[in-house]
Design a protein around this motif. Structure first.
Motif, PDB file in Angstrom:
ATOM      1  N   PHE A 106       0.870  -1.150  -0.066  1.00 37.60           N
ATOM      2  CA  PHE A 106      -0.019  -0.179   0.142  1.00 37.60           C
ATOM      3  C   PHE A 106       0.971   1.404  -0.150  1.00 37.60           C
ATOM      4  CE2 PHE A 106       0.667  -1.004   4.458  1.00 37.60           C
ATOM      5  CZ  PHE A 106       1.273  -0.026   4.961  1.00 37.60           C
ATOM      6  N   TRP A 107       0.055   2.399  -0.221  1.00 40.84           N
ATOM      7  CA  TRP A 107       0.666   3.780  -0.166  1.00 40.84           C
ATOM      8  C   TRP A 107      -0.432   4.090   0.749  1.00 40.84           C
ATOM      9  CZ3 TRP A 107       4.908   6.481  -1.928  1.00 40.84           C
ATOM     10  CH2 TRP A 107       5.528   5.724  -3.078  1.00 40.84           C
ATOM     11  N   VAL A 108       0.093   5.368   1.729  1.00 36.75           N
ATOM     12  CA  VAL A 108      -0.661   6.214   2.294  1.00 36.75           C
ATOM     13  C   VAL A 108      -0.264   7.646   2.087  1.00 36.75           C
ATOM     14  CG1 VAL A 108      -1.328   7.133   4.705  1.00 36.75           C
ATOM     15  CG2 VAL A 108      -1.091   4.620   4.385  1.00 36.75           C
ATOM     16  N   PHE A 109      -0.987   8.374   1.661  1.00 40.19           N
ATOM     17  CA  PHE A 109      -0.633   9.998   1.462  1.00 40.19           C
ATOM     18  C   PHE A 109      -1.064  10.885   2.423  1.00 40.19           C
ATOM     19  CE2 PHE A 109      -1.346   7.451  -2.804  1.00 40.19           C
ATOM     20  CZ  PHE A 109       0.132   7.493  -3.063  1.00 40.19           C
ATOM     21  N   ASP A 110      -0.158  11.737   2.702  1.00 34.54           N
ATOM     22  CA  ASP A 110      -0.707  12.991   3.721  1.00 34.54           C
ATOM     23  C   ASP A 110      -1.211  12.345   5.191  1.00 34.54           C
ATOM     24  OD1 ASP A 110       0.786  14.758   2.271  1.00 34.54           O
ATOM     25  OD2 ASP A 110      -1.225  15.119   1.127  1.00 34.54           O
ATOM     26  N   GLY A 111      -1.148  11.115   5.345  1.00 38.87           N
ATOM     27  CA  GLY A 111      -1.866  10.194   6.476  1.00 38.87           C
ATOM     28  C   GLY A 111      -3.558  10.460   6.361  1.00 38.87           C
ATOM     29  N   ALA A 112      -3.874  10.365   5.188  1.00 38.57           N
ATOM     30  CA  ALA A 112      -5.514  10.829   4.931  1.00 38.57           C
ATOM     31  C   ALA A 112      -5.834   9.788   4.245  1.00 38.57           C
ATOM     32  CB  ALA A 112      -5.732  12.241   4.744  1.00 38.57           C
ATOM     33  N   HIS A 113      -5.361   9.202   3.220  1.00 38.15           N
ATOM     34  CA  HIS A 113      -5.812   8.409   2.172  1.00 38.15           C
ATOM     35  C   HIS A 113      -4.712   7.604   1.550  1.00 38.15           C
ATOM     36  CE1 HIS A 113      -4.644  10.884  -1.187  1.00 38.15           C
ATOM     37  NE2 HIS A 113      -4.595  11.658  -0.123  1.00 38.15           N
ATOM     38  N   GLY A 114      -5.298   6.640   0.841  1.00 36.28           N
ATOM     39  CA  GLY A 114      -4.045   5.859   0.172  1.00 36.28           C
ATOM     40  C   GLY A 114      -4.699   4.949  -0.968  1.00 36.28           C
ATOM     41  N   LYS A 115      -3.987   4.048  -1.160  1.00 36.94           N
ATOM     42  CA  LYS A 115      -4.088   2.954  -2.148  1.00 36.94           C
ATOM     43  C   LYS A 115      -3.481   1.583  -2.086  1.00 36.94           C
ATOM     44  CE  LYS A 115      -0.928   4.246  -5.725  1.00 36.94           C
ATOM     45  NZ  LYS A 115      -0.751   4.461  -7.371  1.00 36.94           N
ATOM     46  N   PHE A 116      -4.291   0.591  -2.184  1.00 38.92           N
ATOM     47  CA  PHE A 116      -3.649  -0.682  -2.072  1.00 38.92           C
ATOM     48  C   PHE A 116      -3.317  -1.130  -3.347  1.00 38.92           C
ATOM     49  CE2 PHE A 116      -6.670  -1.205   1.344  1.00 38.92           C
ATOM     50  CZ  PHE A 116      -5.744  -1.652   2.553  1.00 38.92           C
ATOM     51  N   ASN A 117      -2.168  -1.596  -3.452  1.00 34.24           N
ATOM     52  CA  ASN A 117      -1.540  -2.091  -4.789  1.00 34.24           C
ATOM     53  C   ASN A 117      -1.729  -3.588  -4.874  1.00 34.24           C
ATOM     54  OD1 ASN A 117      -0.595   0.280  -5.432  1.00 34.24           O
ATOM     55  ND2 ASN A 117       1.274  -0.095  -4.648  1.00 34.24           N
ATOM     56  N   HIS A 118      -2.728  -4.035  -5.963  1.00 27.47           N
ATOM     57  CA  HIS A 118      -3.104  -5.460  -6.044  1.00 27.47           C
ATOM     58  C   HIS A 118      -2.082  -5.929  -7.253  1.00 27.47           C
ATOM     59  CE1 HIS A 118      -6.713  -5.485  -3.370  1.00 27.47           C
ATOM     60  NE2 HIS A 118      -6.800  -4.532  -3.951  1.00 27.47           N
ATOM     61  N   PHE A 119      -1.756  -7.410  -7.038  1.00 29.40           N
ATOM     62  CA  PHE A 119      -0.975  -8.104  -7.893  1.00 29.40           C
ATOM     63  C   PHE A 119      -1.549  -9.447  -8.150  1.00 29.40           C
ATOM     64  CE2 PHE A 119       1.865  -4.885  -6.370  1.00 29.40           C
ATOM     65  CZ  PHE A 119       2.526  -4.215  -7.277  1.00 29.40           C
ATOM     66  N   THR A 120      -1.313  -9.898  -9.227  1.00 29.35           N
ATOM     67  CA  THR A 120      -1.512 -11.401  -9.605  1.00 29.35           C
ATOM     68  C   THR A 120      -0.495 -12.614  -8.708  1.00 29.35           C
ATOM     69  OG1 THR A 120      -0.523 -11.714 -11.614  1.00 29.35           O
ATOM     70  CG2 THR A 120      -2.449 -10.828 -11.661  1.00 29.35           C
ATOM     71  N   GLY A 121      -0.989 -13.385  -8.783  1.00 30.21           N
ATOM     72  CA  GLY A 121       0.012 -14.482  -8.153  1.00 30.21           C
ATOM     73  C   GLY A 121       1.241 -14.511  -8.882  1.00 30.21           C
ATOM     74  N   GLU A 122       1.358 -14.120 -10.400  1.00 28.19           N
ATOM     75  CA  GLU A 122       2.503 -14.365 -11.008  1.00 28.19           C
ATOM     76  C   GLU A 122       3.279 -12.795 -10.914  1.00 28.19           C
ATOM     77  OE1 GLU A 122       3.684 -16.648 -12.639  1.00 28.19           O
ATOM     78  OE2 GLU A 122       2.185 -17.878 -11.674  1.00 28.19           O
ATOM     79  N   GLY A 123       2.849 -12.082 -10.285  1.00 24.19           N
ATOM     80  CA  GLY A 123       3.174 -10.646  -9.808  1.00 24.19           C
ATOM     81  C   GLY A 123       2.903  -9.746 -10.718  1.00 24.19           C
ATOM     82  N   SER A 124       2.074  -9.497 -11.897  1.00 24.54           N
ATOM     83  CA  SER A 124       1.546  -8.685 -12.665  1.00 24.54           C
ATOM     84  C   SER A 124       0.396  -8.026 -11.913  1.00 24.54           C
ATOM     85  CB  SER A 124       0.749  -9.123 -13.701  1.00 24.54           C
ATOM     86  OG  SER A 124       1.659  -9.987 -14.674  1.00 24.54           O
ATOM     87  N   SER A 125       0.522  -6.468 -12.308  1.00 26.95           N
ATOM     88  CA  SER A 125      -0.252  -5.751 -11.485  1.00 26.95           C
ATOM     89  C   SER A 125      -1.835  -6.018 -11.903  1.00 26.95           C
ATOM     90  CB  SER A 125      -0.080  -4.031 -12.149  1.00 26.95           C
ATOM     91  OG  SER A 125      -1.050  -3.257 -11.499  1.00 26.95           O
ATOM     92  N   ALA A 126      -2.511  -5.891 -10.810  1.00 27.31           N
ATOM     93  CA  ALA A 126      -4.012  -6.253 -10.922  1.00 27.31           C
ATOM     94  C   ALA A 126      -4.842  -4.981 -10.642  1.00 27.31           C
ATOM     95  CB  ALA A 126      -4.497  -7.478  -9.898  1.00 27.31           C
ATOM     96  N   GLY A 127      -4.165  -3.706 -10.477  1.00 25.43           N
ATOM     97  CA  GLY A 127      -4.767  -2.527 -10.477  1.00 25.43           C
ATOM     98  C   GLY A 127      -4.630  -1.888  -8.981  1.00 25.43           C
ATOM     99  N   PRO A 128      -4.816  -0.859  -8.735  1.00 28.13           N
ATOM    100  CA  PRO A 128      -4.963  -0.226  -7.489  1.00 28.13           C
ATOM    101  C   PRO A 128      -6.132  -0.124  -6.758  1.00 28.13           C
ATOM    102  CG  PRO A 128      -4.745   1.651  -9.026  1.00 28.13           C
ATOM    103  CD  PRO A 128      -4.813   0.257  -9.776  1.00 28.13           C
ATOM    104  N   GLU A 129      -6.412  -0.106  -5.657  1.00 30.46           N
ATOM    105  CA  GLU A 129      -7.834   0.025  -4.813  1.00 30.46           C
ATOM    106  C   GLU A 129      -7.593   1.233  -3.944  1.00 30.46           C
ATOM    107  OE1 GLU A 129     -10.557  -2.069  -1.601  1.00 30.46           O
ATOM    108  OE2 GLU A 129      -8.962  -3.223  -2.506  1.00 30.46           O
ATOM    109  N   PRO A 130      -8.023   2.366  -4.233  1.00 22.60           N
ATOM    110  CA  PRO A 130      -7.982   3.670  -3.275  1.00 22.60           C
ATOM    111  C   PRO A 130      -8.792   3.643  -2.158  1.00 22.60           C
ATOM    112  CG  PRO A 130      -9.346   4.108  -5.219  1.00 22.60           C
ATOM    113  CD  PRO A 130      -8.889   2.891  -5.312  1.00 22.60           C
TER     114      PRO A 130
END
Length: 168
Positions: free
Chosen positions: A114-138
């Motif tokens: 994950f990322w957390v920005f300014d202590g107020a919001h963030g995003k999870f970074n999803h990946f497949t089992g093979e390591g490819s990006s499965a997209g962010p989730e704010p």
């Protein structure tokens, strides 16, 4: 969700923390492939856009910290990350620390990077089992932000700064 990475970072004013917990990410990444073939300078060049984005953020006063929880001995992908951290992440003004996975076993961690920005919001970074990006989730739920921020701080306190970390 911001349209571009630049849009996302333009809204960050004070801090950004990033926790990485996987031993492998996008294995078909051109930078990783170049590094595997001994072309480290080419690998570093592939990330100069990121370095410049971080230079802009840190010049505005944003403190950017990245922590990596890694298995030892390091996977090839984490060794690649280690090798490019100086000329990519540190050169952009990020602070980076490393924590061997064995030293993280008693830290309560979210199940995903994950990322957390300014202590107020963030995003999870999803990946497949093979390591490819499965997209962010704010996320902006205060409880989720706190969970992630607390986990990051626990890892950060225990982790070794990049300049002192010697991979096994």
């Amino acid at each position: 969700m911001p349209a571009t990475l630049e849009d996302e970072w333009s809204g960050v004013t004070r801090s950004a923390v990033h926790l990485e917990m996987r031993d492998s990410y996008i294995r078909d990444d051109p930078g990783f492939i170049a590094w595997q073939q001994g072309r480290t300078a080419e690998a570093v060049a592939k990330y100069q856009g990121w370095t410049e984005l971080m230079k802009q953020a840190t010049a505005r006063g944003v403190v950017v910290r990245r922590a990596r929880i890694v298995s030892e001995p390091l996977s090839d992908y984490c060794r690649f990350e280690y090798d490019v951290t100086g000329p990519v992440n540190l050169a952009g003004g990020e602070q980076v620390r490393w924590l061997p996975r064995r030293r993280a076993s008693d830290i309560a961690l979210p199940g995903i990077d994950f990322w957390v920005f300014d202590g107020a919001h963030g995003k999870f970074n999803h990946f497949t089992g093979e390591g490819s990006s499965a997209g962010p989730e704010p996320f902006d739920d205060p409880g989720v932000v706190k969970l992630c921020a607390d986990a990051f701080e626990a890892v950060w306190e225990r982790a070794t700064p990049h300049e002192r970390y010697r991979p096994v």
